[in-house]
Design an enzyme around this catalytic site. Structure first.
Site, short mmCIF file in Angstrom:
data_model
loop_
_atom_site.label_atom_id
_atom_site.label_comp_id
_atom_site.label_asym_id
_atom_site.label_seq_id
_atom_site.Cartn_x
_atom_site.Cartn_y
_atom_site.Cartn_z
N SER A 137 -5.52 1.25 13.54
CA SER A 137 -4.68 0.75 14.96
C SER A 137 -4.55 1.44 15.93
O SER A 137 -4.51 1.25 16.99
CB SER A 137 -3.48 0.59 14.26
N ASP B 128 0.84 -1.15 0.01
CA ASP B 128 -0.03 -0.05 -0.06
C ASP B 128 0.75 1.30 0.01
O ASP B 128 0.60 2.42 -0.62
CB ASP B 128 -1.00 0.01 1.34
N GLY B 129 1.94 1.17 0.59
CA GLY B 129 2.98 2.45 0.72
C GLY B 129 3.27 2.77 -0.72
O GLY B 129 3.41 3.79 -1.23
N ASP C 175 -1.58 11.75 22.42
CA ASP C 175 -0.29 11.52 21.55
C ASP C 175 -0.45 12.14 20.33
O ASP C 175 0.62 12.25 19.41
CB ASP C 175 0.25 9.89 21.86
N TYR D 172 -3.67 3.74 9.88
CA TYR D 172 -3.19 4.24 11.03
C TYR D 172 -4.63 4.25 11.98
O TYR D 172 -4.54 3.95 13.19
CB TYR D 172 -2.32 5.31 11.07
N ASN E 228 -4.86 8.68 2.33
CA ASN E 228 -5.14 8.10 3.70
C ASN E 228 -5.58 9.08 4.76
O ASN E 228 -6.60 8.92 5.23
CB ASN E 228 -4.16 6.99 4.04
N ASP E 229 -4.70 9.81 4.89
CA ASP E 229 -4.74 10.45 6.24
C ASP E 229 -3.91 11.82 6.53
O ASP E 229 -2.93 11.77 5.87
CB ASP E 229 -4.77 9.63 7.78
N THR F 66 -8.77 2.12 7.11
CA THR F 66 -8.21 0.77 7.68
C THR F 66 -6.56 0.96 7.79
O THR F 66 -5.87 -0.10 7.90
CB THR F 66 -8.62 -0.29 6.49
#
Length: 283
Positions: free
Chosen positions: A181, A66-67, A165, A178, A134-135, A176
């Site tokens: 998780s 994916d990266g 954090d 970071y 993604n984000d 789906t």
């Protein structure tokens, strides 16, 4: 037709597939160009700067996980992107190495369908504009002695300010990654929403929130000192100073991922997250 090819150069399988793909393209008189890093690893003279590939190429191929696909998508400018998964999880790279040839045949013939995915657009106070599939992530950094507070506004109305954090603003595609998780929900693709997910918040009452993707989100870090990493799709782009505001909203541009017609989203979730339970014989 001309293809732009991005390769995860840390994986031998990806490099092997790249060599096989080049041989196939040359046998079919198809033009191609690598990004500079991939070309160097393959000792290939056919390369172009990443920023020029969209101008000269008709489609993008990502050989990796994916990266690698995320990297390719940053330069695709709405051109079709096909992901060949040689990684482990791979929510975005839908094709296996064995399916690469079928995917390429469909790309060349034009017989393929597209998953259109929304992007995020982050604007800094300097006017600099960044995009991600993604984000958008803001983290506490390492310089702060005390956990900083992240202040969040929705359409200029205060949503909250809490110590954590970090903070993640994710698309449905990035739900789906970071965000998952960190305890965020899974959101089906093409849902017109974003999710704001705190990273290890100080209070148990601080939870992820799903918002409409027509909202504008403003985030700043309340701290007396320190620098705070701003990451787009996991890549650090800037160190923010206390009080610096990042404005996040839906980008007017999108990413076109080539779909694997043999798979659907539910199957991908079952396979990747091990949701399919097979009963032993006799039960």
């Amino acid at each position: 037709m001309k293809f732009a090819i991005f390769v995860n150069i840390t994986r031998d399988k990806a490099l092997e597939l790249a060599r096989e793909l080049v041989a196939w393209m040359e046998a079919h008189s198809i033009d191609y160009a690598f990004d500079p890093q991939s070309a160097k690893a393959l000792d290939c003279g056919k390369w172009e700067e990443k920023s020029d590939l969209s101008q000269h190429c008709d489609a993008f191929v990502a050989l990796g996980g994916d990266g690698t696909l995320l990297l390719a998508s940053h330069y695709s400018r709405s051109k079709p992107v096909v992901g060949i998964n040689v990684g482990d999880l791979g929510f975005l790279t839908e094709f296996s190495p064995d399916e690469m040839w079928t995917a390429m045949d469909h790309l060349v013939s034009g017989n393929y369908s597209i998953h259109t995915r929304s992007q995020l657009e982050a604007t800094l106070e300097s006017g600099e504009l960044l995009t991600s599939l993604n984000d958008v992530i803001i983290e506490k950094g390492s310089a702060s002695r005390r956990l900083p507070a992240f202040t969040i506004l929705l359409d200029d109305e205060m949503l909250g300010s809490y110590r954590a954090d970090g903070i993640i603003i994710a698309t449905s595609t990035g739900s789906t990654a970071y965000s998952l998780s960190a305890g965020g929900p899974i959101i089906a693709p093409k849902s017109n929403v974003f999710v704001i997910t705190p990273i290890c918040p100080h209070m148990l009452t601080v939870r992820p929130i799903v918002i409409s993707d027509d909202k504008t989100v403003k985030v700043s870090v309340d701290s007396q000192c320190g620098e705070f990493p701003l990451k787009m799709d996991g890549i650090q782009k800037k160190l923010l100073v206390p009080g610096e505001v990042v404005t996040v909203k839906k980008s007017p541009y999108h990413i076109n991922l080539v779909a694997n017609e043999k798979r659907n989203y539910c199957e991908i979730l079952r396979k990747k997250l091990l949701w399919s339970h097979e009963h032993p014989t006799g039960e």
